[in-house]
Design a protein around this motif. Structure first.
Motif, PDB file in Angstrom:
ATOM      1  N   GLY A   1       7.306   2.677 -10.189  1.00  0.00           N
ATOM      2  CA  GLY A   1       6.469   3.414  -9.251  1.00  0.00           C
ATOM      3  C   GLY A   1       5.053   3.681  -9.720  1.00  0.00           C
ATOM      4  O   GLY A   1       4.272   4.278  -8.999  1.00  0.00           O
TER       5      GLY A   1
ATOM      6  N   ILE B   1       1.677   2.905  -9.737  1.00  0.00           N
ATOM      7  CA  ILE B   1       0.854   2.037  -8.892  1.00  0.00           C
ATOM      8  C   ILE B   1      -0.268   1.379  -9.688  1.00  0.00           C
ATOM      9  O   ILE B   1      -0.518   0.180  -9.554  1.00  0.00           O
ATOM     10  CB  ILE B   1       0.263   2.852  -7.724  1.00  0.00           C
ATOM     11  CG1 ILE B   1       1.379   3.387  -6.847  1.00  0.00           C
ATOM     12  CG2 ILE B   1      -0.702   2.026  -6.909  1.00  0.00           C
ATOM     13  CD1 ILE B   1       0.932   4.450  -5.885  1.00  0.00           C
TER      14      ILE B   1
ATOM     15  N   VAL C   1       0.353   0.720  -3.186  1.00  0.00           N
ATOM     16  CA  VAL C   1       0.475   2.063  -2.611  1.00  0.00           C
ATOM     17  C   VAL C   1       1.526   2.063  -1.502  1.00  0.00           C
ATOM     18  O   VAL C   1       2.359   2.971  -1.416  1.00  0.00           O
ATOM     19  CB  VAL C   1      -0.889   2.561  -2.080  1.00  0.00           C
ATOM     20  CG1 VAL C   1      -0.733   3.802  -1.222  1.00  0.00           C
ATOM     21  CG2 VAL C   1      -1.831   2.836  -3.231  1.00  0.00           C
ATOM     22  N   GLY C   2       1.513   1.030  -0.660  1.00  0.00           N
ATOM     23  CA  GLY C   2       2.499   0.933   0.415  1.00  0.00           C
ATOM     24  C   GLY C   2       3.922   0.846  -0.106  1.00  0.00           C
ATOM     25  O   GLY C   2       4.834   1.489   0.409  1.00  0.00           O
ATOM     26  N   LYS C   3       4.130   0.045  -1.154  1.00  0.00           N
ATOM     27  CA  LYS C   3       5.479  -0.085  -1.742  1.00  0.00           C
ATOM     28  C   LYS C   3       5.923   1.248  -2.314  1.00  0.00           C
ATOM     29  O   LYS C   3       7.049   1.699  -2.084  1.00  0.00           O
ATOM     30  CB  LYS C   3       5.463  -1.168  -2.827  1.00  0.00           C
ATOM     31  CG  LYS C   3       6.694  -1.193  -3.735  1.00  0.00           C
ATOM     32  CD  LYS C   3       7.961  -1.522  -3.005  1.00  0.00           C
ATOM     33  CE  LYS C   3       9.126  -1.676  -3.959  1.00  0.00           C
ATOM     34  NZ  LYS C   3      10.084  -0.597  -3.928  1.00  0.00           N
ATOM     35  N   ALA C   4       5.051   1.892  -3.074  1.00  0.00           N
ATOM     36  CA  ALA C   4       5.420   3.160  -3.715  1.00  0.00           C
ATOM     37  C   ALA C   4       5.595   4.283  -2.700  1.00  0.00           C
ATOM     38  O   ALA C   4       6.363   5.207  -2.930  1.00  0.00           O
ATOM     39  CB  ALA C   4       4.363   3.549  -4.748  1.00  0.00           C
ATOM     40  N   THR C   5       4.908   4.199  -1.572  1.00  0.00           N
ATOM     41  CA  THR C   5       4.978   5.267  -0.575  1.00  0.00           C
ATOM     42  C   THR C   5       6.152   5.099   0.379  1.00  0.00           C
ATOM     43  O   THR C   5       6.920   6.034   0.587  1.00  0.00           O
ATOM     44  CB  THR C   5       3.670   5.315   0.243  1.00  0.00           C
ATOM     45  OG1 THR C   5       2.576   5.472  -0.647  1.00  0.00           O
ATOM     46  CG2 THR C   5       3.691   6.451   1.239  1.00  0.00           C
ATOM     47  N   TYR C   6       6.285   3.915   0.949  1.00  0.00           N
ATOM     48  CA  TYR C   6       7.265   3.726   2.019  1.00  0.00           C
ATOM     49  C   TYR C   6       8.575   3.091   1.579  1.00  0.00           C
ATOM     50  O   TYR C   6       9.567   3.176   2.288  1.00  0.00           O
ATOM     51  CB  TYR C   6       6.652   2.881   3.146  1.00  0.00           C
ATOM     52  CG  TYR C   6       5.428   3.515   3.732  1.00  0.00           C
ATOM     53  CD1 TYR C   6       5.517   4.692   4.476  1.00  0.00           C
ATOM     54  CD2 TYR C   6       4.170   2.981   3.515  1.00  0.00           C
ATOM     55  CE1 TYR C   6       4.391   5.290   4.999  1.00  0.00           C
ATOM     56  CE2 TYR C   6       3.033   3.571   4.042  1.00  0.00           C
ATOM     57  CZ  TYR C   6       3.157   4.721   4.782  1.00  0.00           C
ATOM     58  OH  TYR C   6       2.038   5.314   5.291  1.00  0.00           O
TER      59      TYR C   6
ATOM     60  N   CYS D   1       9.875   3.385  -1.804  1.00  0.00           N
ATOM     61  CA  CYS D   1      10.074   3.841  -3.182  1.00  0.00           C
ATOM     62  C   CYS D   1      11.542   3.848  -3.602  1.00  0.00           C
ATOM     63  O   CYS D   1      11.846   3.730  -4.780  1.00  0.00           O
ATOM     64  CB  CYS D   1       9.460   5.220  -3.380  1.00  0.00           C
ATOM     65  SG  CYS D   1      10.162   6.481  -2.306  1.00  0.00           S
TER      66      CYS D   1
END
Length: 167
Positions: free
Chosen positions: A83, A85, A117-122, A124
């Motif tokens: 996670g 980023i 950011v998208g991977k870690a946010t949506y 995770c």
């Protein structure tokens, strides 16, 4: 009228009964996490949808493969970096610049960071590794198929200045 102590004991017994009932239901229920997890192709397609929408409509499937491979690298780097980023984006930028044998363009750097950011946010809670990506054009629609693998527990990207961890 019941005394206060009697009421409290009665409430406590009821509460314990309810807890026991909940525990027995939870123990008998199958693990739902694996049943409700979407297919990786669906998750990955949702992950790259903003990237695909920015491309011109006549962008061919063959040309779309490279951005999706970079997106898969970002997905895997965020999983491996647990996670982090900044570390994941720097790792992918390093891979891309080595492959191109020149520095990463600022626009590509921004795309890589936005994907991280998208991977870690949506996404995770999705720790699967993307093993392969295929692209199919169906008229105006793009169909993305991704193959998955559950990562080994000791796969972690570490920064040069970050202390190593035993996993």
């Amino acid at each position: 009228m019941q005394s206060t102590q009697t009421q409290m004991r009665r409430r406590e017994r009821k509460r314990l009964k309810r807890e026991e009932k909940r525990r027995s239901h939870a123990a008998s229920a199958p693990h739902c996490a694996s049943l409700t997890r979407p297919d990786l192709s669906d998750s990955f397609h949702e992950f790259v949808r903003p990237l695909i929408k920015r491309l011109p409509p006549d962008y061919s499937g063959d040309r779309l493969k490279r951005p999706l491979v970079i997106a898969a690298a970002v997905w895997n780097a965020v999983v491996a970096a647990e996670g982090d980023i900044v570390l994941a984006a720097a790792f992918v930028e390093g891979m891309v610049s080595e492959g191109q044998q020149k520095p990463v363009l600022p626009t590509l750097r921004a795309v890589i960071q936005a994907l991280a950011v998208g991977k870690a946010t949506y996404f995770c809670d999705d720790h699967r590794i993307v093993m392969g990506v295929e692209v199919h054009r169906e008229g105006a629609d793009v169909r993305v198929v991704a193959r998955a693998m559950t990562p080994p527990t000791n796969t972690v990207i570490r920064g040069e200045d970050s202390p190593g961890r035993n996993v």
